[in-house]
Design an enzyme around this catalytic site. Structure first.
Site, mmCIF file in Angstrom:
data_model
loop_
_atom_site.group_PDB
_atom_site.id
_atom_site.type_symbol
_atom_site.label_atom_id
_atom_site.label_comp_id
_atom_site.label_asym_id
_atom_site.label_seq_id
_atom_site.Cartn_x
_atom_site.Cartn_y
_atom_site.Cartn_z
ATOM 1 N N GLY A 1 0.804 -1.218 0.000
ATOM 2 C CA GLY A 1 0.000 0.000 0.000
ATOM 3 C C GLY A 1 0.831 1.258 0.000
ATOM 4 O O GLY A 1 0.325 2.350 0.254
ATOM 5 N N THR A 2 2.119 1.131 -0.320
ATOM 6 C CA THR A 2 2.988 2.306 -0.224
ATOM 7 C C THR A 2 2.694 3.349 -1.287
ATOM 8 O O THR A 2 3.000 4.520 -1.094
ATOM 9 C CB THR A 2 4.476 1.911 -0.320
ATOM 10 O OG1 THR A 2 4.665 1.057 -1.452
ATOM 11 C CG2 THR A 2 4.929 1.202 0.933
ATOM 12 N N LYS B 1 11.326 5.740 0.007
ATOM 13 C CA LYS B 1 10.455 4.565 -0.037
ATOM 14 C C LYS B 1 11.292 3.300 -0.223
ATOM 15 O O LYS B 1 12.337 3.327 -0.868
ATOM 16 C CB LYS B 1 9.478 4.728 -1.205
ATOM 17 C CG LYS B 1 8.460 3.621 -1.382
ATOM 18 C CD LYS B 1 7.531 3.995 -2.535
ATOM 19 C CE LYS B 1 6.590 2.874 -2.898
ATOM 20 N NZ LYS B 1 5.704 3.247 -4.030
ATOM 21 N N SER B 2 10.830 2.187 0.347
ATOM 22 C CA SER B 2 11.540 0.922 0.170
ATOM 23 C C SER B 2 10.587 -0.242 0.394
ATOM 24 O O SER B 2 9.599 -0.124 1.121
ATOM 25 C CB SER B 2 12.714 0.813 1.152
ATOM 26 O OG SER B 2 13.367 -0.436 1.010
ATOM 27 N N HIS B 3 10.900 -1.365 -0.260
ATOM 28 C CA HIS B 3 10.173 -2.613 -0.026
ATOM 29 C C HIS B 3 11.084 -3.639 0.653
ATOM 30 O O HIS B 3 10.691 -4.794 0.812
ATOM 31 C CB HIS B 3 9.676 -3.191 -1.352
ATOM 32 C CG HIS B 3 8.752 -2.286 -2.098
ATOM 33 N ND1 HIS B 3 7.447 -2.062 -1.717
ATOM 34 C CD2 HIS B 3 8.938 -1.524 -3.203
ATOM 35 C CE1 HIS B 3 6.868 -1.220 -2.556
ATOM 36 N NE2 HIS B 3 7.752 -0.870 -3.467
ATOM 37 N N ARG C 1 -0.762 -4.958 4.849
ATOM 38 C CA ARG C 1 -2.115 -5.140 4.307
ATOM 39 C C ARG C 1 -2.515 -6.598 4.463
ATOM 40 O O ARG C 1 -1.662 -7.487 4.391
ATOM 41 C CB ARG C 1 -2.142 -4.738 2.830
ATOM 42 C CG ARG C 1 -3.531 -4.743 2.199
ATOM 43 C CD ARG C 1 -3.465 -4.246 0.766
ATOM 44 N NE ARG C 1 -4.793 -4.090 0.190
ATOM 45 C CZ ARG C 1 -5.033 -3.662 -1.051
ATOM 46 N NH1 ARG C 1 -4.009 -3.331 -1.833
ATOM 47 N NH2 ARG C 1 -6.262 -3.554 -1.500
ATOM 48 N N SER D 1 -3.921 -7.678 -5.311
ATOM 49 C CA SER D 1 -3.394 -6.414 -5.812
ATOM 50 C C SER D 1 -2.022 -6.613 -6.459
ATOM 51 O O SER D 1 -1.715 -6.019 -7.500
ATOM 52 C CB SER D 1 -3.297 -5.405 -4.665
ATOM 53 O OG SER D 1 -2.835 -4.151 -5.127
#
Length: 233
Positions: free
Chosen positions: A6-7, A58-60, A82, A90
């Site tokens: 959901g970023t 931002k990062s995953h 999420r 998604s």
């Protein structure tokens, strides 16, 4: 630093709250330049170095792979989780939409790969539990995607406190309304599959047998974790 599910939506809400911006302004800018992805070659680390403090990045990446400044508490981390059933739907739609390396398999196969930890960034189950172990750390704010739809005002208040920005009551109410507008715009964008941002997305695509299998895997991999999710709203 923002991570991970959901970023796309969270980054815009965080930018809105941290900058006191207007949602219409965000619509006119390239938000990815304002919040570059740490591990992506484009726009790259040079852009990140040029950003003025406080920087939004931002990062995953899993917790263990984030820069040591984050582990040491010298930087703040906002993590959004999420519910995994909506997430895998998604994620599948996202892979299907890619112009390069577009996924052409079935959702059933994609879901099996997700359950078996065979997708990019490794195991979701390990990823989310690793951050949950640090959710009480002073420099970590652990959020749930579903709460953004269930109680946005509380989430905005959490972000305001965590980011150390100042709003009076009227400004805070206005910011919550702006965030509502932003979420409506993002979740109803024509470029997205219908309803991709809603909670309970999984019910439209999971079969009964897939759901039973997923519940079994979820219980096996998350059974010892006290983190809970809303699968319906």
């Amino acid at each position: 630093c923002l991570v991970p599910a959901g970023t796309g939506l969270l980054q815009e809400v965080v930018y809105l709250v941290s900058q006191g911006a207007d949602p219409d302004e965000i619509g006119l800018m390239n938000i990815d330049e304002q919040l570059p992805v740490l591990e992506y070659p484009q726009p790259g680390l040079d852009i990140i170095k040029e950003l003025t403090s406080p920087r939004l990045i931002k990062s995953h990446l899993p917790y263990r792979f984030l820069p040591s400044d984050l582990h040491n508490g010298n930087s703040k981390v906002i993590y959004m989780a999420r519910n995994p059933k909506d997430l895998v739907v998604s994620y599948y739609q996202f892979h299907r939409s890619l112009r390069t390396m577009s996924y052409r398999g079935t959702f059933q196969e994609f879901c099996r790969r997700f359950m078996n930890d065979k997708l990019g960034y490794g195991s979701w189950f390990e990823h989310v539990q690793e951050f949950w172990e640090h959710h009480m750390d002073a420099n970590v704010l652990f959020l749930k995607y579903e709460d953004m739809h269930k109680d946005l005002a509380t989430m905005v208040e959490q972000l305001v406190r965590f980011l150390g920005v100042s709003y009076d009551k009227a400004q805070l109410e206005s910011m919550v309304e702006h965030c509502h507008q932003l979420i409506d715009q993002c979740c109803n964008a024509e470029a997205l599959p219908v309803g991709r941002g809603r909670v309970g997305l999984w019910k439209d695509i999971f079969t009964v047998s897939m759901n039973e299998k997923f519940d079994l895997v979820y219980k096996q991999k998350m059974g010892k974790c006290d983190l809970t999710f809303d699968f319906y709203l």
